[in-house]
Design a protein around this motif. Structure first.
Motif, PDB file in Angstrom:
ATOM      1  N   SER A   9       0.754  -1.228   0.232  1.00  0.00           N
ATOM      2  CA  SER A   9      -0.276   0.145   0.419  1.00  0.00           C
ATOM      3  C   SER A   9       0.918   1.287  -0.289  1.00  0.00           C
ATOM      4  CB  SER A   9      -0.607  -0.395   0.868  1.00  0.00           C
ATOM      5  OG  SER A   9      -0.283  -0.177   2.340  1.00  0.00           O
ATOM      6  N   SER A  10       2.098   1.525  -0.409  1.00  0.00           N
ATOM      7  CA  SER A  10       2.961   2.423  -0.209  1.00  0.00           C
ATOM      8  C   SER A  10       3.746   2.508  -1.650  1.00  0.00           C
ATOM      9  CB  SER A  10       4.061   1.874   0.470  1.00  0.00           C
ATOM     10  OG  SER A  10       5.373   2.933   0.262  1.00  0.00           O
ATOM     11  N   LEU A  11       3.502   3.611  -2.377  1.00  0.00           N
ATOM     12  CA  LEU A  11       4.298   3.848  -3.723  1.00  0.00           C
ATOM     13  C   LEU A  11       5.320   3.228  -4.452  1.00  0.00           C
ATOM     14  CD1 LEU A  11       2.766   3.952  -6.394  1.00  0.00           C
ATOM     15  CD2 LEU A  11       3.083   6.232  -6.119  1.00  0.00           C
ATOM     16  N   ALA A  12       6.162   3.850  -3.624  1.00  0.00           N
ATOM     17  CA  ALA A  12       7.985   3.935  -3.645  1.00  0.00           C
ATOM     18  C   ALA A  12       7.753   2.096  -3.295  1.00  0.00           C
ATOM     19  CB  ALA A  12       8.324   4.583  -2.128  1.00  0.00           C
ATOM     20  N   ALA A  13       7.196   1.370  -2.483  1.00  0.00           N
ATOM     21  CA  ALA A  13       8.040  -0.295  -2.347  1.00  0.00           C
ATOM     22  C   ALA A  13       6.450  -0.864  -3.745  1.00  0.00           C
ATOM     23  CB  ALA A  13       6.659  -1.052  -1.207  1.00  0.00           C
ATOM     24  N   THR A  14       5.814  -0.745  -4.205  1.00  0.00           N
ATOM     25  CA  THR A  14       5.354  -1.408  -5.620  1.00  0.00           C
ATOM     26  C   THR A  14       6.104  -0.342  -6.479  1.00  0.00           C
ATOM     27  OG1 THR A  14       3.920   0.519  -5.378  1.00  0.00           O
ATOM     28  CG2 THR A  14       3.436  -1.380  -4.425  1.00  0.00           C
ATOM     29  N   LEU A  15       6.882   1.184  -6.520  1.00  0.00           N
ATOM     30  CA  LEU A  15       7.636   1.560  -7.731  1.00  0.00           C
ATOM     31  C   LEU A  15       8.687   0.589  -8.141  1.00  0.00           C
ATOM     32  CD1 LEU A  15       7.713   2.706  -9.700  1.00  0.00           C
ATOM     33  CD2 LEU A  15       8.669   4.842  -8.070  1.00  0.00           C
ATOM     34  N   ALA A  18       8.426  -3.083  -9.263  1.00  0.00           N
ATOM     35  CA  ALA A  18       8.385  -2.730 -11.027  1.00  0.00           C
ATOM     36  C   ALA A  18       9.563  -2.474 -11.501  1.00  0.00           C
ATOM     37  CB  ALA A  18       7.387  -2.132 -10.625  1.00  0.00           C
ATOM     38  N   LEU A  19      10.791  -1.690 -10.220  1.00  0.00           N
ATOM     39  CA  LEU A  19      11.797  -0.777 -11.437  1.00  0.00           C
ATOM     40  C   LEU A  19      12.517  -2.517 -11.287  1.00  0.00           C
ATOM     41  CD1 LEU A  19      12.652   1.624 -12.795  1.00  0.00           C
ATOM     42  CD2 LEU A  19      13.059   1.680 -10.155  1.00  0.00           C
ATOM     43  N   ALA A  20      12.672  -2.613 -10.147  1.00  0.00           N
ATOM     44  CA  ALA A  20      13.972  -4.268 -10.366  1.00  0.00           C
ATOM     45  C   ALA A  20      13.302  -5.267 -11.423  1.00  0.00           C
ATOM     46  CB  ALA A  20      13.913  -4.946  -9.063  1.00  0.00           C
ATOM     47  N   SER A  21      12.244  -5.286 -11.492  1.00  0.00           N
ATOM     48  CA  SER A  21      11.744  -5.991 -12.072  1.00  0.00           C
ATOM     49  C   SER A  21      12.180  -5.941 -13.690  1.00  0.00           C
ATOM     50  CB  SER A  21       9.668  -6.455 -12.375  1.00  0.00           C
ATOM     51  OG  SER A  21       9.987  -7.405 -10.960  1.00  0.00           O
ATOM     52  N   PHE A  22      11.389  -4.651 -13.830  1.00  0.00           N
ATOM     53  CA  PHE A  22      12.184  -3.818 -15.200  1.00  0.00           C
ATOM     54  C   PHE A  22      13.013  -4.383 -15.503  1.00  0.00           C
ATOM     55  CE2 PHE A  22      13.086  -0.293 -18.384  1.00  0.00           C
ATOM     56  CZ  PHE A  22      12.017  -0.383 -18.921  1.00  0.00           C
ATOM     57  N   ILE A  23      13.975  -3.405 -14.728  1.00  0.00           N
ATOM     58  CA  ILE A  23      15.507  -3.894 -15.360  1.00  0.00           C
ATOM     59  C   ILE A  23      16.190  -5.213 -15.598  1.00  0.00           C
ATOM     60  CG2 ILE A  23      18.088  -3.538 -13.516  1.00  0.00           C
ATOM     61  CD1 ILE A  23      16.970  -1.651 -12.636  1.00  0.00           C
ATOM     62  N   SER A  68       2.594   1.191 -15.179  1.00  0.00           N
ATOM     63  CA  SER A  68       1.403   0.801 -14.815  1.00  0.00           C
ATOM     64  C   SER A  68       1.322  -1.009 -14.057  1.00  0.00           C
ATOM     65  CB  SER A  68       1.596  -0.022 -16.183  1.00  0.00           C
ATOM     66  OG  SER A  68       0.105  -1.567 -16.838  1.00  0.00           O
ATOM     67  N   LEU A  69       2.929  -1.867 -13.714  1.00  0.00           N
ATOM     68  CA  LEU A  69       2.786  -2.676 -12.697  1.00  0.00           C
ATOM     69  C   LEU A  69       2.239  -2.115 -11.747  1.00  0.00           C
ATOM     70  CD1 LEU A  69       5.509  -4.536 -13.851  1.00  0.00           C
ATOM     71  CD2 LEU A  69       3.140  -5.355 -13.913  1.00  0.00           C
ATOM     72  N   SER A  70       3.384  -0.876 -11.191  1.00  0.00           N
ATOM     73  CA  SER A  70       2.870  -0.148  -9.834  1.00  0.00           C
ATOM     74  C   SER A  70       2.143   0.580  -9.782  1.00  0.00           C
ATOM     75  CB  SER A  70       4.169   0.561  -9.505  1.00  0.00           C
ATOM     76  OG  SER A  70       4.654   1.705 -10.373  1.00  0.00           O
ATOM     77  N   ILE A  71       1.522   1.817 -10.093  1.00  0.00           N
ATOM     78  CA  ILE A  71       0.441   2.239 -10.177  1.00  0.00           C
ATOM     79  C   ILE A  71      -0.878   0.854  -9.523  1.00  0.00           C
ATOM     80  CG2 ILE A  71      -1.107   3.640 -10.691  1.00  0.00           C
ATOM     81  CD1 ILE A  71       0.897   5.258 -11.917  1.00  0.00           C
ATOM     82  N   ARG A  72      -1.383   0.402 -10.836  1.00  0.00           N
ATOM     83  CA  ARG A  72      -2.357  -0.803 -10.286  1.00  0.00           C
ATOM     84  C   ARG A  72      -2.278  -1.724  -9.015  1.00  0.00           C
ATOM     85  NH1 ARG A  72      -0.624  -4.189 -13.783  1.00  0.00           N
ATOM     86  NH2 ARG A  72      -1.666  -3.037 -15.839  1.00  0.00           N
ATOM     87  N   LEU A  73      -1.035  -2.207  -8.808  1.00  0.00           N
ATOM     88  CA  LEU A  73      -0.925  -2.860  -7.485  1.00  0.00           C
ATOM     89  C   LEU A  73      -1.277  -1.634  -6.076  1.00  0.00           C
ATOM     90  CD1 LEU A  73      -0.330  -5.491  -5.763  1.00  0.00           C
ATOM     91  CD2 LEU A  73       1.999  -5.114  -5.826  1.00  0.00           C
ATOM     92  N   PHE A  74      -1.205  -0.937  -6.411  1.00  0.00           N
ATOM     93  CA  PHE A  74      -0.839   0.283  -5.220  1.00  0.00           C
ATOM     94  C   PHE A  74      -1.929   0.523  -4.652  1.00  0.00           C
ATOM     95  CE2 PHE A  74      -1.113   4.891  -4.616  1.00  0.00           C
ATOM     96  CZ  PHE A  74      -0.897   5.298  -3.343  1.00  0.00           C
ATOM     97  N   ALA A  75      -2.827   1.433  -6.008  1.00  0.00           N
ATOM     98  CA  ALA A  75      -3.603   0.531  -6.344  1.00  0.00           C
ATOM     99  C   ALA A  75      -4.963   0.439  -5.280  1.00  0.00           C
ATOM    100  CB  ALA A  75      -4.466   1.887  -7.403  1.00  0.00           C
ATOM    101  N   ASN A  76      -5.166  -0.435  -6.078  1.00  0.00           N
ATOM    102  CA  ASN A  76      -5.691  -1.867  -5.468  1.00  0.00           C
ATOM    103  C   ASN A  76      -5.810  -2.343  -3.945  1.00  0.00           C
ATOM    104  OD1 ASN A  76      -7.582  -2.831  -7.820  1.00  0.00           O
ATOM    105  ND2 ASN A  76      -5.523  -3.560  -8.999  1.00  0.00           N
ATOM    106  N   MET A  77      -4.432  -2.056  -3.709  1.00  0.00           N
ATOM    107  CA  MET A  77      -3.993  -2.491  -2.243  1.00  0.00           C
ATOM    108  C   MET A  77      -4.558  -0.939  -1.497  1.00  0.00           C
ATOM    109  SD  MET A  77      -3.119  -5.560  -1.589  1.00  0.00           S
ATOM    110  CE  MET A  77      -3.621  -5.701  -3.036  1.00  0.00           C
TER     111      MET A  77
END
Length: 142
Positions: A9-15, A18-23, A68-77
């Protein structure tokens, strides 16, 4: 668990996830294809005169995966947690008001229990969606 915090439920954590996965996806793609990995930004058969425009669109689209990945997860939680907090506030106000409100306040407590089960189902579903999308991105890179 009472007084706990959901990391997603923290945008920084989900970002960060998602960024680690993207890299990681980019590393896999660059390792396998070397410079050929950049071909994902220009579809085969694209006319030359619109190539710069297509490359720009594809680059923005590719980079938007992280958001997209991070905001979807963050918003739903965050939505589920906000709903629980609002319902808990209503129930607490009713229960502390006394009188007939104590009996009426039992209704929101039942709703809170049902929403907790729904929130758990949403958490599992979001984890599944996140994982499937990352797997698709890895498949595209490989």
């Amino acid at each position: 668990v009472p007084y706990s915090f959901t990391v997603t439920s923290s945008l920084a954590a989900t970002l960060a996830v998602a960024l680690a996965s993207f890299i990681g996806v980019n590393i896999v793609g660059a390792t396998i294809h070397r410079l050929g990995f950049l071909a994902i930004f220009l579809p085969p058969g694209c006319p030359v005169f619109i190539s710069p425009f297509i490359i720009m669109i594809e680059t923005v689209s590719y980079a938007a995966r992280v958001l997209s990945l991070s905001i979807r997860l963050f918003a739903n939680m965050m939505a589920g947690h906000t709903l629980l907090k609002i319902l808990a506030g209503f129930a607490w106000q009713m229960l502390t008001s006394g009188g007939a409100w104590i009996l009426i306040g039992l209704g929101p407590l039942a709703v809170i229990s049902a929403v907790c089960v729904l929130e758990l189902a949403v958490a599992f579903l979001q984890a599944y969606v996140f994982t499937v999308l990352i797997c698709l991105y890895i498949k595209d890179a490989a």
